[in-house]
Design an enzyme around this catalytic site. Structure first.
Site, PDB file in Angstrom:
ATOM      1  N   SER A  28      15.040  -6.492   3.023  1.00  0.00           N
ATOM      2  CA  SER A  28      14.392  -7.528   3.820  1.00  0.00           C
ATOM      3  C   SER A  28      15.386  -8.019   4.847  1.00  0.00           C
ATOM      4  O   SER A  28      16.563  -7.634   4.829  1.00  0.00           O
ATOM      5  CB  SER A  28      13.961  -8.694   2.928  1.00  0.00           C
ATOM      6  OG  SER A  28      12.777  -8.365   2.238  1.00  0.00           O
ATOM      7  N   ASP A  59      -2.933  -4.242  17.419  1.00  0.00           N
ATOM      8  CA  ASP A  59      -3.211  -4.255  15.970  1.00  0.00           C
ATOM      9  C   ASP A  59      -4.398  -3.357  15.624  1.00  0.00           C
ATOM     10  O   ASP A  59      -4.253  -2.406  14.857  1.00  0.00           O
ATOM     11  CB  ASP A  59      -3.461  -5.690  15.493  1.00  0.00           C
ATOM     12  CG  ASP A  59      -3.543  -5.757  13.982  1.00  0.00           C
ATOM     13  OD1 ASP A  59      -2.564  -5.338  13.326  1.00  0.00           O
ATOM     14  OD2 ASP A  59      -4.589  -6.164  13.430  1.00  0.00           O
ATOM     15  N   HIS A 101       9.630  -2.479  15.967  1.00  0.00           N
ATOM     16  CA  HIS A 101       9.545  -1.056  15.603  1.00  0.00           C
ATOM     17  C   HIS A 101      10.583  -0.199  16.336  1.00  0.00           C
ATOM     18  O   HIS A 101      11.238   0.643  15.731  1.00  0.00           O
ATOM     19  CB  HIS A 101       8.140  -0.511  15.887  1.00  0.00           C
ATOM     20  CG  HIS A 101       7.090  -1.082  14.981  1.00  0.00           C
ATOM     21  ND1 HIS A 101       5.761  -0.747  15.067  1.00  0.00           N
ATOM     22  CD2 HIS A 101       7.161  -1.980  13.961  1.00  0.00           C
ATOM     23  CE1 HIS A 101       5.069  -1.402  14.145  1.00  0.00           C
ATOM     24  NE2 HIS A 101       5.906  -2.158  13.473  1.00  0.00           N
ATOM     25  N   LYS A 135       2.205   1.761  12.891  1.00  0.00           N
ATOM     26  CA  LYS A 135       1.541   1.703  14.187  1.00  0.00           C
ATOM     27  C   LYS A 135       1.590   0.274  14.676  1.00  0.00           C
ATOM     28  O   LYS A 135       1.547  -0.626  13.840  1.00  0.00           O
ATOM     29  CB  LYS A 135       0.098   2.213  14.133  1.00  0.00           C
ATOM     30  CG  LYS A 135      -0.748   1.805  12.939  1.00  0.00           C
ATOM     31  CD  LYS A 135      -1.012   0.373  12.680  1.00  0.00           C
ATOM     32  CE  LYS A 135      -1.757  -0.419  13.703  1.00  0.00           C
ATOM     33  NZ  LYS A 135      -1.978  -1.827  13.259  1.00  0.00           N
ATOM     34  N   ARG A 159       0.313 -11.277  13.811  1.00  0.00           N
ATOM     35  CA  ARG A 159      -0.642 -10.775  14.808  1.00  0.00           C
ATOM     36  C   ARG A 159      -0.967 -11.798  15.899  1.00  0.00           C
ATOM     37  O   ARG A 159      -1.530 -11.446  16.938  1.00  0.00           O
ATOM     38  CB  ARG A 159      -1.946 -10.363  14.112  1.00  0.00           C
ATOM     39  CG  ARG A 159      -1.764  -9.104  13.300  1.00  0.00           C
ATOM     40  CD  ARG A 159      -2.844  -8.900  12.274  1.00  0.00           C
ATOM     41  NE  ARG A 159      -2.543  -7.723  11.471  1.00  0.00           N
ATOM     42  CZ  ARG A 159      -1.615  -7.698  10.499  1.00  0.00           C
ATOM     43  NH1 ARG A 159      -0.919  -8.796  10.198  1.00  0.00           N
ATOM     44  NH2 ARG A 159      -1.384  -6.588   9.827  1.00  0.00           N
ATOM     45  N   TYR A 189      18.603  -5.028   6.883  1.00  0.00           N
ATOM     46  CA  TYR A 189      18.174  -3.667   7.227  1.00  0.00           C
ATOM     47  C   TYR A 189      19.370  -2.745   7.500  1.00  0.00           C
ATOM     48  O   TYR A 189      19.349  -1.564   7.145  1.00  0.00           O
ATOM     49  CB  TYR A 189      17.259  -3.687   8.458  1.00  0.00           C
ATOM     50  CG  TYR A 189      16.077  -4.625   8.361  1.00  0.00           C
ATOM     51  CD1 TYR A 189      15.435  -4.901   7.148  1.00  0.00           C
ATOM     52  CD2 TYR A 189      15.564  -5.233   9.511  1.00  0.00           C
ATOM     53  CE1 TYR A 189      14.346  -5.755   7.084  1.00  0.00           C
ATOM     54  CE2 TYR A 189      14.469  -6.079   9.454  1.00  0.00           C
ATOM     55  CZ  TYR A 189      13.869  -6.341   8.245  1.00  0.00           C
ATOM     56  OH  TYR A 189      12.791  -7.182   8.187  1.00  0.00           O
ATOM     57  N   ARG A 234       0.833  -1.212   0.000  1.00  0.00           N
ATOM     58  CA  ARG A 234       0.000   0.000   0.000  1.00  0.00           C
ATOM     59  C   ARG A 234       0.866   1.260   0.000  1.00  0.00           C
ATOM     60  O   ARG A 234       0.554   2.247  -0.656  1.00  0.00           O
ATOM     61  CB  ARG A 234      -0.871   0.051   1.257  1.00  0.00           C
ATOM     62  CG  ARG A 234      -1.858  -1.073   1.410  1.00  0.00           C
ATOM     63  CD  ARG A 234      -3.171  -0.661   0.745  1.00  0.00           C
ATOM     64  NE  ARG A 234      -4.184  -1.684   0.898  1.00  0.00           N
ATOM     65  CZ  ARG A 234      -5.073  -1.716   1.875  1.00  0.00           C
ATOM     66  NH1 ARG A 234      -5.063  -0.762   2.773  1.00  0.00           N
ATOM     67  NH2 ARG A 234      -5.956  -2.663   1.936  1.00  0.00           N
ATOM     68  N   LEU A 243       7.638  -3.365   9.994  1.00  0.00           N
ATOM     69  CA  LEU A 243       8.051  -4.649  10.568  1.00  0.00           C
ATOM     70  C   LEU A 243       7.041  -5.088  11.620  1.00  0.00           C
ATOM     71  O   LEU A 243       6.166  -4.302  12.016  1.00  0.00           O
ATOM     72  CB  LEU A 243       9.440  -4.470  11.207  1.00  0.00           C
ATOM     73  CG  LEU A 243      10.537  -3.985  10.258  1.00  0.00           C
ATOM     74  CD1 LEU A 243      11.841  -3.753  11.022  1.00  0.00           C
ATOM     75  CD2 LEU A 243      10.754  -4.993   9.135  1.00  0.00           C
TER      76      LEU A 243
HETATM   77  N1  LIG Z   1      -1.267   1.484   8.644  1.00  0.00           N
HETATM   78  C1  LIG Z   1      -1.907   0.445   8.142  1.00  0.00           C
HETATM   79  O1  LIG Z   1      -2.884   0.598   7.400  1.00  0.00           O
HETATM   80  C2  LIG Z   1      -1.412  -0.914   8.458  1.00  0.00           C
HETATM   81  C3  LIG Z   1      -2.017  -2.029   7.873  1.00  0.00           C
HETATM   82  C4  LIG Z   1      -1.455  -3.279   8.114  1.00  0.00           C
HETATM   83  C5  LIG Z   1      -0.371  -3.409   8.961  1.00  0.00           C
HETATM   84  N2  LIG Z   1       0.167  -2.308   9.548  1.00  0.00           N
HETATM   85  C6  LIG Z   1       1.343  -2.422  10.423  1.00  0.00           C
HETATM   86  O2  LIG Z   1       2.451  -2.747   9.587  1.00  0.00           O
HETATM   87  C7  LIG Z   1       3.326  -3.652  10.233  1.00  0.00           C
HETATM   88  C8  LIG Z   1       3.501  -4.879   9.355  1.00  0.00           C
HETATM   89  O3  LIG Z   1       2.245  -5.492   9.160  1.00  0.00           O
HETATM   90  P1  LIG Z   1       1.963  -6.441   7.886  1.00  0.00           P
HETATM   91  O4  LIG Z   1       0.551  -6.808   7.921  1.00  0.00           O
HETATM   92  O5  LIG Z   1       2.482  -5.786   6.665  1.00  0.00           O
HETATM   93  O6  LIG Z   1       2.855  -7.699   8.303  1.00  0.00           O
HETATM   94  P2  LIG Z   1       3.590  -8.779   7.396  1.00  0.00           P
HETATM   95  O7  LIG Z   1       2.953  -8.867   6.061  1.00  0.00           O
HETATM   96  O8  LIG Z   1       3.712 -10.019   8.211  1.00  0.00           O
HETATM   97  O9  LIG Z   1       5.032  -8.135   7.189  1.00  0.00           O
HETATM   98  C9  LIG Z   1       5.959  -8.003   8.217  1.00  0.00           C
HETATM   99  C10 LIG Z   1       7.350  -8.026   7.573  1.00  0.00           C
HETATM  100  O10 LIG Z   1       8.304  -7.833   8.607  1.00  0.00           O
HETATM  101  C11 LIG Z   1       9.510  -8.487   8.251  1.00  0.00           C
HETATM  102  N3  LIG Z   1       9.966  -9.260   9.422  1.00  0.00           N
HETATM  103  C12 LIG Z   1      11.050  -8.967  10.178  1.00  0.00           C
HETATM  104  N4  LIG Z   1      11.197  -9.816  11.179  1.00  0.00           N
HETATM  105  C13 LIG Z   1      10.174 -10.702  11.078  1.00  0.00           C
HETATM  106  C14 LIG Z   1       9.796 -11.837  11.833  1.00  0.00           C
HETATM  107  N5  LIG Z   1      10.496 -12.241  12.909  1.00  0.00           N
HETATM  108  N6  LIG Z   1       8.701 -12.517  11.458  1.00  0.00           N
HETATM  109  C15 LIG Z   1       7.980 -12.106  10.391  1.00  0.00           C
HETATM  110  N7  LIG Z   1       8.287 -11.033   9.626  1.00  0.00           N
HETATM  111  C16 LIG Z   1       9.372 -10.335   9.967  1.00  0.00           C
HETATM  112  C17 LIG Z   1       9.225  -9.347   7.027  1.00  0.00           C
HETATM  113  O11 LIG Z   1       9.703  -8.637   5.902  1.00  0.00           O
HETATM  114  P3  LIG Z   1      11.120  -8.959   5.219  1.00  0.00           P
HETATM  115  O12 LIG Z   1      11.325 -10.431   5.301  1.00  0.00           O
HETATM  116  O13 LIG Z   1      10.903  -8.439   3.845  1.00  0.00           O
HETATM  117  O14 LIG Z   1      12.135  -8.215   6.015  1.00  0.00           O
HETATM  118  C18 LIG Z   1       7.706  -9.362   6.923  1.00  0.00           C
HETATM  119  O15 LIG Z   1       7.251  -9.434   5.608  1.00  0.00           O
HETATM  120  C19 LIG Z   1       2.686  -3.947  11.602  1.00  0.00           C
HETATM  121  O16 LIG Z   1       3.294  -3.141  12.562  1.00  0.00           O
HETATM  122  C20 LIG Z   1       1.230  -3.543  11.440  1.00  0.00           C
HETATM  123  O17 LIG Z   1       0.670  -3.065  12.656  1.00  0.00           O
HETATM  124  C21 LIG Z   1      -0.330  -1.077   9.295  1.00  0.00           C
END
Ligand SMILES: NC(=O)c1ccc[n+]([C@@H]2O[C@H](COP(=O)([O-])OP(=O)(O)OC[C@H]3O[C@@H](n4cnc5c(N)ncnc54)[C@H](OP(=O)(O)O)[C@@H]3O)[C@@H](O)[C@H]2O)c1
Length: 337
Positions: free
Chosen positions: A29, A185, A73, A91, A173, A52, A11, A68
């Protein structure tokens, strides 16, 4: 950006490219996932770094977007600041008030902002205007409820509900070690609302959670004193709801798609003693507006930072207090700190 393969990157990265004067310079990543990050980099014409830390050493990068798991964070926001980069952090900025304060201390002259994208949507700006804050703001409201003919009188009760059924498999989550749980979340959006709407902190909070090993949902009450309260529910498993309502002494303002910010026109319903009216707000991309505001702040227009750090500190404080209230099974007082 850190966390190139995250869902939310899908997004935010396209939004960066749509804001004039900004480019996705580089993505990274976790170490060993450079191939997956490389695919993302190609989509945006960006460089890819292996890990990173490597990205933080890139002199062409001015600002870093941290997308992340919640538990990561603080670590990566602090490292990015140490590397001299401005930071847009997803967030919740941190899982404790103390960690938010650490980020604030580390920031110095650098810009740090928590990515509450809905605060930038014209729908949200309209609500703040209706509350009497005026044109400029989607920041803290003053709770008068009489702006621009909003006419809801004195704000007394905020009701907010955010729920969506979330797949469990492999989802950050549901992992306590990654800062999972509904409170951080979806809950943080729900308690963000009374904080800006009343513009003050609650004196005490109460919450009942369900779920294990992370909270899958909760009902919570925030007491702001002087007859002002917020009643919240949020969940990672219930049917979809993203609604808040501001109840005043003479009427109410309600927003149906509050955080799933509308790509179609948004509708705000205002009920007053004079009747019911609907305010239609044109569709907009909240992510793009968020990036534009953050970039403006980086370029010196700090007034565009509508989610200031002290607000993030208050959100973290309330999140922590709700977790404590659930654990002790009683109200948690926030006045005696
Ligand atoms: N503002 C909004 O509208 C919104 C919406 C959804 C989520 N969020 C926030 O964005 C953040 C990420 O959410 P998401 O839904 O995008 O999550 P996600 O798809 O699971 O992505 C998290 C990313 O973090 C990295 N990562 C680093 N250490 C990790 C670990 N130990 N386990 C898993 N992944 C790890 C990975 O990327 P790499 O492998 O590429 O490093 C993974 O793809 C959260 O803080 C969430 O609260 C915000």
């Amino acid at each position: 950006m850190l966390g190139a393969t995250s869902h939310i990157a899908g997004r935010v990265l396209p939004a960066v490219g749509r804001v004039p004067g900004n480019v996705v310079e580089a993505v990274a990543s976790r170490p060993g996932r450079v191939a997956a990050a490389g695919e993302v980099a190609r989509r945006f014409g960006a460089r890819v770094h292996d890990g990173y830390d490597a990205l933080l050493g890139d002199p062409e990068v001015d600002a870093v977007y941290v997308a992340l798991p919640n538990s990561e964070h603080v670590t990566w926001a602090l490292r990015a600041l140490e590397a001299g980069k401005h930071v847009l952090v997803e967030k919740p900025m941190a899982l404790s008030e103390q960690d938010c304060l650490r980020i604030g201390r580390a920031a110095g002259d650098l810009v740090v902002m928590e990515a509450y994208m809905y605060r930038f949507h014209p729908q949200q700006r309209k609500v703040v205007q209706l509350l009497g804050r005026g044109e400029e703001g989607c920041g803290e409201a003053e709770g008068r409820g009489e702006g621009e003919g909003g006419g809801i009188g004195e704000l007394r009760v905020v009701r907010a509900a955010f729920a969506y059924p979330t797949p469990v498999e492999g989802n950050i989550r549901f992992d306590p070690a990654l800062g999972g749980g509904a409170t951080w979340d979806v809950g943080c959006y729900a308690f963000d609302v009374p904080l800006w709407a009343f513009g003050v902190e609650p004196c005490r909070v109460w919450a009942r959670f369900h779920g294990d090993p992370v909270d899958l949902g909760a009902v919570a009450v925030l007491d702001f004193g002087d007859g002002r309260s917020a009643v919240l529910d949020y969940s990672l498993e219930y049917g979809p709801r993203a609604h808040y309502e501001l109840q005043g002494t003479r009427g109410s303002i309600s927003v149906r798609n509050a955080w799933t910010t509308p790509h179609e026109d948004g509708v705000i319903t205002v009920v007053t003693l004079d009747g019911v009216r609907e305010e239609v707000v044109p569709a907009a991309d909240a992510y793009e507006l968020q990036v534009a505001a953050f970039a403006d702040a980086v370029r010196g227009r700090r007034e565009s930072l509508v989610v200031p750090l002290d607000h993030s500190v208050r959100v973290a404080r309330v999140g922590e207090a709700l977790i404590r209230a659930n654990a002790v099974g009683d109200w948690v007082d926030l006045t005696s700190r």
